[in-house]
Write an enzyme that holds these catalytic residues in place. Structure first.
Site, PDB file in Angstrom:
ATOM      1  N   CYS A  50      38.517   4.574 -27.714  1.00 40.32           N
ATOM      2  CA  CYS A  50      39.054   3.435 -26.923  1.00 40.32           C
ATOM      3  C   CYS A  50      39.882   2.480 -27.767  1.00 40.32           C
ATOM      4  O   CYS A  50      39.962   1.285 -27.442  1.00 40.32           O
ATOM      5  CB  CYS A  50      37.942   2.634 -26.234  1.00 40.32           C
ATOM      6  N   GLN A  59      30.881  -4.878 -32.683  1.00 43.78           N
ATOM      7  CA  GLN A  59      30.344  -4.000 -33.729  1.00 43.78           C
ATOM      8  C   GLN A  59      29.525  -4.742 -34.779  1.00 43.78           C
ATOM      9  O   GLN A  59      29.021  -4.101 -35.711  1.00 43.78           O
ATOM     10  CB  GLN A  59      31.498  -3.252 -34.434  1.00 43.78           C
ATOM     11  N   ASP A  94      35.764 -10.721 -31.415  1.00 41.58           N
ATOM     12  CA  ASP A  94      35.106  -9.586 -30.781  1.00 41.58           C
ATOM     13  C   ASP A  94      34.043  -9.072 -31.754  1.00 41.58           C
ATOM     14  O   ASP A  94      34.358  -8.358 -32.709  1.00 41.58           O
ATOM     15  CB  ASP A  94      36.154  -8.504 -30.477  1.00 41.58           C
ATOM     16  N   LYS A 140      24.477  -2.518 -28.632  1.00 41.10           N
ATOM     17  CA  LYS A 140      24.837  -1.812 -29.878  1.00 41.10           C
ATOM     18  C   LYS A 140      23.904  -2.299 -30.989  1.00 41.10           C
ATOM     19  O   LYS A 140      22.714  -2.002 -30.949  1.00 41.10           O
ATOM     20  CB  LYS A 140      26.317  -2.043 -30.193  1.00 41.10           C
ATOM     21  N   HIS A 165      40.159  -2.959 -30.119  1.00 38.76           N
ATOM     22  CA  HIS A 165      39.634  -2.063 -29.078  1.00 38.76           C
ATOM     23  C   HIS A 165      40.392  -2.345 -27.781  1.00 38.76           C
ATOM     24  O   HIS A 165      40.933  -3.445 -27.591  1.00 38.76           O
ATOM     25  CB  HIS A 165      38.150  -2.408 -28.911  1.00 38.76           C
TER      26      HIS A 165
HETATM   27  C1  LIG Z   1      35.189  -3.476 -31.233  1.00 37.93           C
HETATM   28  C2  LIG Z   1      34.710  -3.276 -29.823  1.00 37.93           C
HETATM   29  N1  LIG Z   1      35.056  -4.154 -28.884  1.00 37.93           N
HETATM   30  C3  LIG Z   1      34.637  -4.030 -27.611  1.00 37.93           C
HETATM   31  C4  LIG Z   1      33.849  -2.984 -27.224  1.00 37.93           C
HETATM   32  C5  LIG Z   1      33.392  -2.884 -25.803  1.00 37.93           C
HETATM   33  O1  LIG Z   1      32.011  -3.004 -25.755  1.00 37.93           O
HETATM   34  P1  LIG Z   1      31.218  -2.767 -24.383  1.00 37.93           P
HETATM   35  O2  LIG Z   1      31.116  -1.301 -24.207  1.00 37.93           O
HETATM   36  O3  LIG Z   1      29.898  -3.440 -24.603  1.00 37.93           O
HETATM   37  O4  LIG Z   1      32.004  -3.422 -23.316  1.00 37.93           O
HETATM   38  C6  LIG Z   1      33.478  -2.022 -28.163  1.00 37.93           C
HETATM   39  C7  LIG Z   1      32.668  -0.855 -27.756  1.00 37.93           C
HETATM   40  O5  LIG Z   1      32.731   0.208 -28.291  1.00 37.93           O
HETATM   41  C8  LIG Z   1      33.898  -2.184 -29.499  1.00 37.93           C
HETATM   42  O6  LIG Z   1      33.546  -1.300 -30.426  1.00 37.93           O
END
Ligand SMILES: Cc1ncc(COP(=O)(O)O)c(C=O)c1O
Length: 382
Positions: A338, A177, A174, A200, A97
């Protein structure tokens, strides 16, 4: 409304979340960790309880090693900017991401050597490639997503952590998800740094997240300021979580997150995973029956979280999103989510995909209605 955008943020939240927020604002809205009066202590108790629940869920032995953050992006930034210096080497994947890819891009401009491993076209990673890169040169950090936010592919975190440690590197996972939908145990999986989103799979409100920092790992804080402790000294306290938690935390959001965690604890991550896997299997099986639909990511539901990306022949993803919303009352996300690197890996750049992300409370009937809507759209294009 059929809500299939749980990968962006979960909805609906359990009713207990709003109740806890109202209760906090009505009865406990002092500043936690600051003043010594009963309202401040009540707020502090809510923050401490949520930290304890979160630590228990993630296998974190000392809850103090978990700092609250604004979201997963904030946690990832704290970890990468706090750890990496010019000359350090980082190995990452092509499924990340922008919350990982953009800080690494900025750090590369400041002299950090960033190596991006190409993932396969279903988002999977060959661990031999990781080992080869770790052998090639001393590496400070491996950064990888636990599961892709584009096509749901689950990455082998534990094996990657073992490889990283064998070659003297740390691992940052990370888990945006996966927290709340897959079992995570930082001890058992040997995770040094874990970034989570509270809004989430953990079912909490927006504005919540967290960063776990393993004992012995020191991050340079990105922010300095009041922590309510060691006020006599001008240097930032080194103890966790104060080192990373300058300023008043999001007590309101943390109260809601605590309530969500209690609901999750009562449900059990195993039950959440089983339900979401069943919904994903139903969705994948139905999609296979519709001509003109391409599905991305692993075929096996067990190799993915409940995030399914598709394209429809004759349709741009953004138009499918609009049609599902306006004609069928179905909320999905379209585009790059994103994660442009992931779309280059899947071959869906630049238009992206339509992402269908059911959640624990999605029903079988809602999946069937979505399949029927997609079938209608494909027929109207042919
Ligand atoms: C894999 C991944 N990393 C990071 C993020 C960023 O999350 P946040 O919106 O809580 O900053 C997301 C959000 O969609 C994500 O799916």
């Amino acid at each position: 409304m059929i809500y299939l955008d749980n990968a962006a943020t979960s909805f609906p939240k359990p009713p207990e979340v709003a109740e806890a927020i109202t209760d906090l604002l009505t009865h406990r809205a002092g500043n936690p960790g600051r003043s010594g009066h009963s309202l401040a202590l009540a707020a502090e108790a809510v923050v401490a309880e949520t930290r304890r629940l979160l630590a228990a869920l993630l296998g974190i032995q000392d809850p103090a090693r978990l700092a609250f953050t604004l979201n997963a992006t904030d946690a990832l930034n704290l970890a990468m900017w706090g750890l990496l210096r010019a000359g350090d080497r980082v190995v990452t994947t092509s499924m990340e991401h922008n919350a990982v890819a953009r800080p690494l891009f900025a750090l590369a401009e400041r002299g950090v050597d960033v190596v991006r491993l190409p993932s396969a076209s279903d988002g999977t990673l060959d661990l031999d490639d990781l080992e080869r890169e770790l052998r090639a040169a001393p590496t400070r950090l491996v950064v990888m997503t636990h599961a892709s936010n584009v096509c749901g592919t689950i990455l082998p975190i534990r094996a990657a952590a073992e490889l990283a440690h064998r070659h003297g590197a740390l691992i940052l996972v990370d888990a945006a998800q996966t927290a709340g939908v897959l079992p995570i145990d930082v001890q058992e999986q040997s995770i040094d740094l874990l970034a989570i989103a509270g809004h989430k799979g953990l079912l909490g409100p927006t504005g919540t997240g967290g960063l776990y920092v393993a004992p012995g790992v020191r991050l340079t804080p990105m922010r300095q300021g009041g922590t309510g402790a060691r006020s006599e000294q001008l240097s930032q306290p080194e103890e966790m979580p104060d080192a990373l938690e300058s300023g008043t935390v999001n007590t309101v959001g943390i109260a809601g997150l605590g309530a969500a965690l209690r609901v999750l604890q009562a449900t059990g991550i195993g039950a959440v995973r089983a339900r979401e896997s069943a919904l994903t299997a139903r969705l994948l099986a139905g999609l296979r029956e519709i001509g003109g639909v391409t599905v991305y990511g692993p075929v096996e539901p067990s190799q993915r979280v409940a995030v399914v990306s598709v394209t429809l022949r004759g349709w741009e993803p953004v138009d499918v999103q609009a049609a599902l919303d306006s004609a069928f009352g179905i909320a999905v996300r379209a585009g790059l989510h994103c994660a442009p690197l992931a779309h280059r890996t899947l071959g869906t750049f630049p238009l992206g995909t339509v992402r269908l992300a059911p959640g624990y409370s999605t029903t079988d009937d809602q999946i069937d209605q979505t399949l029927a809507a997609l079938r209608e759209l494909t027929l109207s294009a042919s």
